[in-house]
Design a protein around this motif. Structure first.
Motif, PDB file in Angstrom:
ATOM      1  N   GLY A 278       0.803  -1.125   0.008  1.00 58.56           N
ATOM      2  CA  GLY A 278      -0.066   0.094   0.047  1.00 58.56           C
ATOM      3  C   GLY A 278       0.938   1.241   0.075  1.00 58.56           C
ATOM      4  O   GLY A 278       1.964   1.350   0.697  1.00 58.56           O
ATOM      5  N   TYR A 279       0.607   2.164  -0.839  1.00 61.96           N
ATOM      6  CA  TYR A 279       1.397   3.472  -0.940  1.00 61.96           C
ATOM      7  C   TYR A 279       0.248   4.535  -1.153  1.00 61.96           C
ATOM      8  O   TYR A 279      -0.738   4.420  -1.532  1.00 61.96           O
ATOM      9  N   LYS A 280       0.852   5.668  -0.219  1.00 55.59           N
ATOM     10  CA  LYS A 280      -0.191   7.092  -0.138  1.00 55.59           C
ATOM     11  C   LYS A 280       0.783   7.991  -0.205  1.00 55.59           C
ATOM     12  O   LYS A 280       1.814   7.951   0.547  1.00 55.59           O
ATOM     13  N   ASP A 281       0.147   8.984  -0.813  1.00 54.86           N
ATOM     14  CA  ASP A 281       1.093  10.138  -1.240  1.00 54.86           C
ATOM     15  C   ASP A 281       0.052  11.455  -1.324  1.00 54.86           C
ATOM     16  O   ASP A 281      -1.038  11.442  -1.559  1.00 54.86           O
ATOM     17  N   SER A 282       0.633  12.792  -0.590  1.00 55.89           N
ATOM     18  CA  SER A 282      -0.137  13.996  -0.726  1.00 55.89           C
ATOM     19  C   SER A 282       0.822  15.049  -0.397  1.00 55.89           C
ATOM     20  O   SER A 282       1.938  15.104   0.004  1.00 55.89           O
ATOM     21  N   GLY A 283       0.431  15.938  -1.401  1.00 57.23           N
ATOM     22  CA  GLY A 283       1.764  17.011  -1.501  1.00 57.23           C
ATOM     23  C   GLY A 283       1.050  18.281  -2.769  1.00 57.23           C
ATOM     24  O   GLY A 283       0.032  18.149  -2.635  1.00 57.23           O
ATOM     25  N   ARG A 284       1.908  19.076  -2.901  1.00 59.86           N
ATOM     26  CA  ARG A 284       1.804  20.139  -3.799  1.00 59.86           C
ATOM     27  C   ARG A 284       2.730  20.004  -4.922  1.00 59.86           C
ATOM     28  O   ARG A 284       3.735  19.387  -4.905  1.00 59.86           O
ATOM     29  N   PHE A 285       2.303  20.352  -5.868  1.00 56.71           N
ATOM     30  CA  PHE A 285       2.750  20.252  -7.323  1.00 56.71           C
ATOM     31  C   PHE A 285       2.766  21.509  -8.226  1.00 56.71           C
ATOM     32  O   PHE A 285       1.666  21.726  -8.708  1.00 56.71           O
ATOM     33  N   LEU A 307      -2.572  17.498  -3.993  1.00 50.27           N
ATOM     34  CA  LEU A 307      -2.437  16.303  -4.985  1.00 50.27           C
ATOM     35  C   LEU A 307      -2.317  15.032  -4.299  1.00 50.27           C
ATOM     36  O   LEU A 307      -1.143  14.771  -3.583  1.00 50.27           O
ATOM     37  N   LYS A 308      -3.171  14.047  -4.204  1.00 52.79           N
ATOM     38  CA  LYS A 308      -3.305  13.066  -3.583  1.00 52.79           C
ATOM     39  C   LYS A 308      -3.275  11.534  -4.421  1.00 52.79           C
ATOM     40  O   LYS A 308      -4.019  11.521  -5.734  1.00 52.79           O
ATOM     41  N   ALA A 309      -2.491  10.671  -3.966  1.00 53.24           N
ATOM     42  CA  ALA A 309      -2.658   9.084  -4.964  1.00 53.24           C
ATOM     43  C   ALA A 309      -2.449   8.231  -3.848  1.00 53.24           C
ATOM     44  O   ALA A 309      -1.570   8.364  -3.036  1.00 53.24           O
ATOM     45  N   ASN A 310      -3.086   7.066  -4.027  1.00 58.85           N
ATOM     46  CA  ASN A 310      -3.228   5.890  -3.352  1.00 58.85           C
ATOM     47  C   ASN A 310      -3.031   4.807  -4.149  1.00 58.85           C
ATOM     48  O   ASN A 310      -3.593   4.693  -5.301  1.00 58.85           O
ATOM     49  N   VAL A 311      -2.113   3.894  -4.050  1.00 59.94           N
ATOM     50  CA  VAL A 311      -2.015   2.754  -4.717  1.00 59.94           C
ATOM     51  C   VAL A 311      -1.862   1.447  -3.878  1.00 59.94           C
ATOM     52  O   VAL A 311      -1.195   1.451  -2.745  1.00 59.94           O
ATOM     53  N   PHE A 312      -2.656   0.488  -4.213  1.00 56.71           N
ATOM     54  CA  PHE A 312      -2.887  -0.762  -3.428  1.00 56.71           C
ATOM     55  C   PHE A 312      -2.730  -2.132  -4.411  1.00 56.71           C
ATOM     56  O   PHE A 312      -3.452  -1.893  -5.432  1.00 56.71           O
ATOM     57  N   SER A 313      -1.803  -2.769  -3.959  1.00 57.79           N
ATOM     58  CA  SER A 313      -1.468  -4.063  -4.832  1.00 57.79           C
ATOM     59  C   SER A 313      -1.479  -5.250  -4.135  1.00 57.79           C
ATOM     60  O   SER A 313      -0.999  -5.152  -2.962  1.00 57.79           O
ATOM     61  N   SER A 314      -1.838  -6.505  -4.712  1.00 57.34           N
ATOM     62  CA  SER A 314      -1.694  -7.770  -3.864  1.00 57.34           C
ATOM     63  C   SER A 314      -1.383  -8.548  -5.159  1.00 57.34           C
ATOM     64  O   SER A 314      -1.841  -8.644  -6.324  1.00 57.34           O
ATOM     65  N   ASP A 315      -0.369  -9.611  -5.034  1.00 55.97           N
ATOM     66  CA  ASP A 315      -0.128 -10.560  -5.957  1.00 55.97           C
ATOM     67  C   ASP A 315       0.226 -11.759  -5.063  1.00 55.97           C
ATOM     68  O   ASP A 315       0.632 -12.029  -3.732  1.00 55.97           O
ATOM     69  N   MET A 316      -0.343 -12.907  -5.585  1.00 55.09           N
ATOM     70  CA  MET A 316      -0.082 -14.436  -5.033  1.00 55.09           C
ATOM     71  C   MET A 316       0.126 -15.302  -6.026  1.00 55.09           C
ATOM     72  O   MET A 316      -0.195 -15.019  -7.096  1.00 55.09           O
ATOM     73  N   GLY A 317       0.826 -16.465  -5.675  1.00 57.48           N
ATOM     74  CA  GLY A 317       1.199 -17.591  -6.520  1.00 57.48           C
ATOM     75  C   GLY A 317       0.983 -18.768  -5.915  1.00 57.48           C
ATOM     76  O   GLY A 317       1.480 -18.926  -4.694  1.00 57.48           O
TER      77      GLY A 317
END
Length: 701
Positions: A278-285, A307-317
């Protein structure tokens, strides 16, 4: 200000010739010494990828190039066109940000235009990339997401050129797209850090650019640990906190700041494994203010806050047997921006919000049966967006991209000859798609609740290890895009748009002569029929304003030379030269060669690293030829002095060991020649800041 200088093709040709000649002479001088130590260096590293520094294979099994557990495994015949930047490479290069790192890649030209979509990435004269972080396919707003992505979060970045590896991701852009040609020509894969043991790294830096800019600071803390028994059930957990403040003076207005964090976890139990991120970002650009031809500074300030961005990922094998693996990945990206437009000349100001949400899933099964590898998979992503974005006063869309792929790879003669072939098909379904320049005038367009014509692609490849020294690789790609973009494209003179088709070929001849001299020569050819691009002419429809589109046939052809190696074990180098032979566009029966007009004709790069004791020095230089034209939806702007620069970066590092703590002190400089070059012109030039000097200290526990 913009760079204006005479073309130096002849001069750079002499320099390149002397560089190659010097390397050959150096090779002959050191051949005797190399022969004496040959018994100690019986294994020679092969050109499986254009890694900047590749001393050992990755520790993680899912990063090994030929592992069937690698979610982004590239065919053997395609690895010659794949470049990998490891964590060590990033530390050596000391890039300012993600796009500064990409600019160090072979054959890539990064141009900056300020405004809403700040960066354009061109590979070998054109093309487009799809960006993926830990399986999460990023939306069209990727520019503003990655510009603030912390370098400390990256374990490996992989640049897959040509996009002929069909199992990696979708061949068309996800989300809403209303201009340009849609078949992508490559992937940029970012793999975030996973701890290999109990570890922590604290890093801080401060730098100062010439010209009165405020000092910029970065600080990050990464910590993680492994749990359980390595030979049994085990797992890991890690996290990163980072803060960046890169302010600018008001007359420049290109600052940015952010606070971001990442957490990752995973476990392995028998034949099953899972990873979460999980990745979370907030700031000014801020968007840099342009400088017009007459030297006038733009009085408009564009910026995003927050400016906000969230990334969530899951991988399984699930590795059923050593040769049978099923891989599943899930992801979601959320993007929220507040765009502000202010003018120094008046008191007027505006603020607009845009939101974007993408969810996706991918499933693949890899089966290795003796010398045969079969890969079957499918992917689906759904994107929704609402609000103004990318010069549009209104957006509302809900689109889904569904694709599947199948490929086969066959080894012959003990793996010295490998053939592969594959097919991929991607279809975009549009639930709704709207765009206009006024919110009150926004209406749904005609192509709602429909499937766009699918993109159909097949690729063939071959890898031939001729001998212990020589290898030959080749790739062929044929893609039929169908209909381009989400929106009804209206051609001028009411002509009927045609389906786009692409054919690409790459052939590489490589030689592992010795540890200090490993050359590779690549010939590439990209032939596009009916490429779409927006014109500067507009029309009105349902009170909305839209651009007309035009079609053209494009041909890009060139050569790429790469030479790399290790000299006397302590010095590494990588030198490259990308030469565009043709960059033609044919429209209405008229062919225009834009080579040197819309793109640089030559790109040169050299990366050097030398280690002695506790010290290490790194140096990189990039030379980019000049060009004069910039294309955008506003048309083609002809402005002399774009590009035509030589950029030099360097750093020196010193390690200090205090019991269980390793401290690394780095002094670095970017653009040491202090060139204020510009690479694009829209309503103004956007010059580089020039020389920047900084220092970084890190503590590894």
């Amino acid at each position: 200000m913009k760079k204006r200088g005479q073309k130096r093709y002849i001069c750079m040709g002499i320099i390149a010739g002397r560089l190659v000649t010097s390397l050959l002479i150096l090779g002959s001088i050191t051949a005797a010494m190399a022969a004496e130590t040959e018994a100690d260096a019986t294994t020679t590293q092969k050109l499986e990828s254009m890694t900047v520094v590749a001393k050992t294979l990755p520790k993680r099994a899912d990063l090994k190039p030929d592992s069937i557990t690698n979610l982004y495994r590239v065919e053997a015949s395609g690895r010659f066109g794949t470049e990998v930047f490891t964590q060590e490479d990033i530390q050596n290069l000391q890039p300012s940000d993600m796009y500064d790192l990409l600019d160090k890649a072979i054959g890539i030209n990064v141009t900056y235009q300020g405004r809403r979509s700040p960066f354009h990435i061109s590979q070998r004269g054109g093309g487009s990339y799809t960006y993926i972080i830990d399986g999460a396919v990023l939306p069209p707003s990727v520019n503003r997401i990655l510009y603030k992505f912390p370098m400390a979060a990256i374990e490996e970045m992989q640049i897959i050129r040509g996009s002929t590896s069909l199992t990696v991701g979708p061949s068309i852009s996800i989300g809403s797209s209303s201009s340009g040609s849609g078949l992508n020509t490559g992937f940029i894969i970012i793999r975030t850090r996973q701890p290999q043991k109990t570890e922590a790294t604290l890093t801080a830096s401060v730098e100062k650019a010439k010209g009165g800019h405020p000092a910029a600071t970065d600080v990050s803390l990464y910590a993680g640990t492994r749990l359980g028994n390595p030979s049994g059930t085990n797992g890991y957990i890690g996290g990163l906190l980072a803060k960046m403040d890169r302010s600018s003076k008001d007359s420049w207005f290109d600052g940015r700041d952010s606070e971001n964090g990442m957490i990752s976890a995973g476990f392995t139990a028998g034949k099953f494994n899972m990873n979460l991120m999980g990745y979370k970002d907030s700031g000014r650009f801020e968007m840099q203010r342009g400088i017009a031809e007459d030297g006038t500074l733009s009085d408009v300030r564009w910026y995003y806050d927050p400016l906000k961005a969230n990334v969530f990922s899951s991988d399984m094998g699930m590795q059923w047997t050593p040769g049978q693996t099923t891989l599943l990945n899930l992801f979601r990206t959320e993007y929220d921006q507040y765009e502000h437009n202010e003018s120094f000349a008046s008191t007027t100001a505006s603020s607009r919000e845009y939101e974007e949400d993408t969810k996706g899933v991918g499933l693949r099964h890899n089966a290795r049966l003796g010398n045969t590898l079969i890969q079957l998979g499918g992917q689906m992503s759904n994107s929704t967006g609402f609000g103004p974005n990318c010069s549009k006063g209104y957006n509302r869309y809900d689109t889904t991209v569904t694709g599947w792929s199948a490929s086969l790879e066959q080894k012959l003669f003990n793996g010295n000859l490998i053939f592969d072939g594959g097919y991929r098909q991607d279809t975009k379904h549009i639930d709704n798609s709207s765009s206009a320049k006024k919110v009150s005038a926004a209406t749904d367009e005609a192509n709602n609740d429909v499937d766009m014509a699918p993109a159909k692609i097949f690729a063939l490849g071959a890898h031939w290890r001729i001998s212990e020294i020589f290898t030959l690789d080749g790739r062929y790609y044929h893609g039929d895009q169908g209909t381009s973009g989400d929106f009804d494209m209206r051609m001028e003179d009411d002509a009927t748009p045609h389906a786009e088709r692409q054919e690409r070929m790459e052939i590489t001849f490589a030689a592992d002569v010795t540890s200090f001299f490993n050359p590779a020569l690549t010939w590439f050819n990209v032939d596009i029929k009916n490429a779409k691009s927006a014109t500067s002419d507009t029309y009105e429809l349902d009170s909305g304003t839209y651009y007309y589109y035009s079609e053209s046939d494009e041909l890009r052809r060139g050569l790429e030379l790469l030479i790399k190696g290790t000299i006397l074990r302590n010095t590494t180098y990588k030198a490259s030269w990308t030469r565009m032979l043709k960059n033609e566009s044919t429209s209405d029966g008229v062919t225009t060669d834009s080579n040197g007009l819309n793109n640089p004709e030559n790109l040169y790069s050299l990366v050097l690293g030398h280690r002695w004791g506790a010290y290490k020095a790194n140096f990189s230089i990039k030379r980019v030829d000049e060009w004069v034209n910039t294309r955008s939806a506003m048309g083609t702007a002809s402005s002399g002095g774009l590009g035509g620069y030589t950029r030099m970066d360097a750093n020196i590092q010193r390690n200090f060991q205090f019991k269980n703590i390793r401290m690394t002190l780095t002094l670095y400089g970017r653009n040491l020649g202090d060139e204020n070059y510009s690479t694009r012109y829209v309503t103004g030039f956007y010059p580089d800041r020039g020389r920047t000097i900084g220092t970084q200290v890190s503590f590894a526990f």
